[in-house]
Design an enzyme around this catalytic site. Structure first.
Site, short mmCIF file in Angstrom:
data_model
loop_
_atom_site.label_atom_id
_atom_site.label_comp_id
_atom_site.label_asym_id
_atom_site.label_seq_id
_atom_site.Cartn_x
_atom_site.Cartn_y
_atom_site.Cartn_z
N ARG A 23 0.82 -1.22 0.00
CA ARG A 23 0.00 0.00 0.00
C ARG A 23 0.85 1.27 0.00
O ARG A 23 0.47 2.26 0.61
CB ARG A 23 -0.95 0.05 1.19
CG ARG A 23 -2.14 -0.86 1.07
CD ARG A 23 -3.18 -0.26 0.13
NE ARG A 23 -4.20 -1.25 -0.17
CZ ARG A 23 -5.28 -1.45 0.59
NH1 ARG A 23 -5.52 -0.70 1.63
NH2 ARG A 23 -6.14 -2.39 0.26
N ARG A 27 -3.74 6.69 0.28
CA ARG A 27 -4.18 7.94 0.88
C ARG A 27 -3.17 8.60 1.80
O ARG A 27 -3.34 9.76 2.18
CB ARG A 27 -5.50 7.71 1.63
CG ARG A 27 -6.68 7.64 0.66
CD ARG A 27 -7.97 7.32 1.38
NE ARG A 27 -7.85 6.03 2.04
CZ ARG A 27 -8.85 5.17 2.20
NH1 ARG A 27 -10.05 5.47 1.77
NH2 ARG A 27 -8.65 4.03 2.79
N ARG A 36 -6.20 11.20 -7.35
CA ARG A 36 -7.13 10.07 -7.36
C ARG A 36 -8.59 10.53 -7.49
O ARG A 36 -9.37 9.88 -8.16
CB ARG A 36 -6.90 9.28 -6.07
CG ARG A 36 -7.98 8.34 -5.63
CD ARG A 36 -7.96 7.03 -6.36
NE ARG A 36 -8.86 6.11 -5.68
CZ ARG A 36 -10.18 6.14 -5.84
NH1 ARG A 36 -10.73 6.99 -6.65
NH2 ARG A 36 -10.94 5.30 -5.17
N ASP A 72 -6.30 -3.83 -7.79
CA ASP A 72 -6.90 -4.36 -6.57
C ASP A 72 -7.16 -5.85 -6.74
O ASP A 72 -7.28 -6.33 -7.87
CB ASP A 72 -8.21 -3.63 -6.23
CG ASP A 72 -8.60 -3.85 -4.76
OD1 ASP A 72 -8.09 -3.10 -3.91
OD2 ASP A 72 -9.37 -4.77 -4.48
N TYR A 147 -14.39 -12.57 0.42
CA TYR A 147 -15.20 -11.41 0.02
C TYR A 147 -16.43 -11.85 -0.76
O TYR A 147 -17.53 -11.31 -0.57
CB TYR A 147 -14.37 -10.44 -0.83
CG TYR A 147 -13.39 -9.62 -0.02
CD1 TYR A 147 -13.84 -8.71 0.93
CD2 TYR A 147 -12.02 -9.76 -0.19
CE1 TYR A 147 -12.95 -7.96 1.69
CE2 TYR A 147 -11.12 -9.01 0.55
CZ TYR A 147 -11.59 -8.12 1.49
OH TYR A 147 -10.71 -7.38 2.23
#
Ligand code: CP3
Length: 342
Positions: A23, A27, A36, A72, A147
């Site tokens: 990562r 952010r 972004r 992702d 998921y």
């Protein structure tokens, strides 16, 4: 150009301990937040020039030894139309979760040239621009299944385990499909120029070693051994996997990711000879000031004791509230003090 990162992945001699961060794009970087914008990350990933720039931002700022593709783990399942989005602040959310054998039909084979054309284009742009290796990646069958079955991020993975224990045949069929998707995606990334791959099994630490062997290892082995002839190091990572490190290595990894709970010296005994390690500074340590982080970085380096098979990283991804100045400090410190013994 020779790469300390690739040499470390293979346990071969090199001078300085290489470092990158899971990562590292995200952010925590002001330039990321500026570029972004709003909207789903899946839309950003579908814009190759943008995705390439977001991949490059941390490489420029930190001088890390590898880039990781801005994408992702849900991209392949989304591309074949399973109905997944990534909700900011939450994570992957599935419209109609996987519940029965009928849902297998919603997992058709991946055709990378068609389904992942944007991702492949991003890889090609990056390979032309980067001076360090690009890491391609995929979600491992268990973590992607969690998921699809839960429909949203879950702390206990209760529905996932219920399906796994009560319908083992269906579970195995699901994981086998997801293994095919991961393998096809990783092969396409390597063919486009990625020079290493990471298989993220972020949540598999929820299982016992015995259940890992029974319910997960066959599918993960299918992915990793399917890449044996690709000529790139295969990194295999999960969180809270101290009890699984040996099994994850024997699924066919060249490098095993280790979180902060397991010292690298103990991890090395568990993965056995010939397997490199990646890790394992606690990402929360990077929320502290430099004088607090410094001894913690040194402890990781000391624990590795100069072994050539070490890629410095965090034990999990960069936390969004991290000061980029601290990550820059960590990179400089690892490069200055991370010595490799002959
Ligand atoms: O620098 C990098 O590592 C970039 C590439 C990358 C992303 N996701 C971008 C991303 C990678 C390697 C991933 C993998 C991924 N995605 C994993 C495995 C790694 C891990 O953290 O264990 C998982 C579990 C996911 C699923 C996912 N996607 C989650 C849980 C989230 C967070 C949701 C949130 O907003 O907090 C995402 C979204 C996501 N993927 C972001 C980024 C940079 C968040 C920011 C954004 O939407 O711009």
């Amino acid at each position: 150009v020779s790469s300390a990162f690739l040499a470390a992945c293979r346990g071969e001699p090199h001078d300085v301990v290489p470092v990158w961060f899971m990562r590292q794009a995200g952010r925590s970087l002001p330039e990321y937040r500026a570029l972004r914008g709003e909207g789903s990350i899946l839309d950003a990933i579908a814009r190759p020039e943008l995705a390439a720039e977001l991949t490059l931002q941390p490489v420029r700022r930190y001088g890390v030894d590898a880039a990781i593709l801005y994408s992702d783990i849900v991209v392949p399942v989304a591309a074949i139309g399973f109905g997944v989005d990534v909700v900011p602040g939450t994570g992957p959310v599935v419209e109609r979760p996987f519940r029965s054998a009928d849902d297998l039909a919603r997992l058709r084979p991946l055709e990378p040239e068609l389904d992942l054309s944007r991702v492949i284009e991003t890889v090609k742009i990056l390979v032309g621009e980067l001076e360090v290796p690009l890491i391609g990646f995929a979600g491992a069958p268990f973590t992607v299944a969690s998921y699809l079955v839960e429909g949203q991020p879950s702390r206990t993975h209760a529905r996932t385990k219920t399906l796994m224990y009560s319908e083992p045949g269906l579970w195995a069929a699901l994981l086998d499909r997801l293994a095919d998707l991961a393998l096809a995606s990783l092969r396409a990334q390597v063919e486009a120029g990625a020079r290493a791959v990471q298989l993220f099994d972020s949540w598999v630490g929820a299982l016992s070693a015995q259940d890992y062997e029974t319910y997960v290892r066959p599918a993960s082995t299918k992915v990793l051994s399917g890449l044996a002839d690709a000529g790139v190091p295969r990194i295999h990572f999960g969180v809270d996997t101290g009890e699984l490190l040996g099994a994850m290595a024997s699924a066919g990894a060249d490098v095993v990711g280790v979180d902060w709970r397991t010292p690298l010296s103990a991890a090395r005994t568990r993965v056995g000879p010939g397997v490199a390690l990646q890790g394992n500074l606690d990402p929360a340590a990077c929320l502290a000031p430099a004088d607090v982080v410094t001894p913690m970085v040194r402890r990781v380096l000391d624990d590795n004791a100069g072994h050539p098979g070490h890629v410095f990283n965090l034990g999990h991804g960069v936390l969004p509230e991290t000061d980029p100045g601290i990550l820059a400090h960590v990179v400089d410190l690892v490069h200055a003090e991370g010595k490799v013994l002959p």
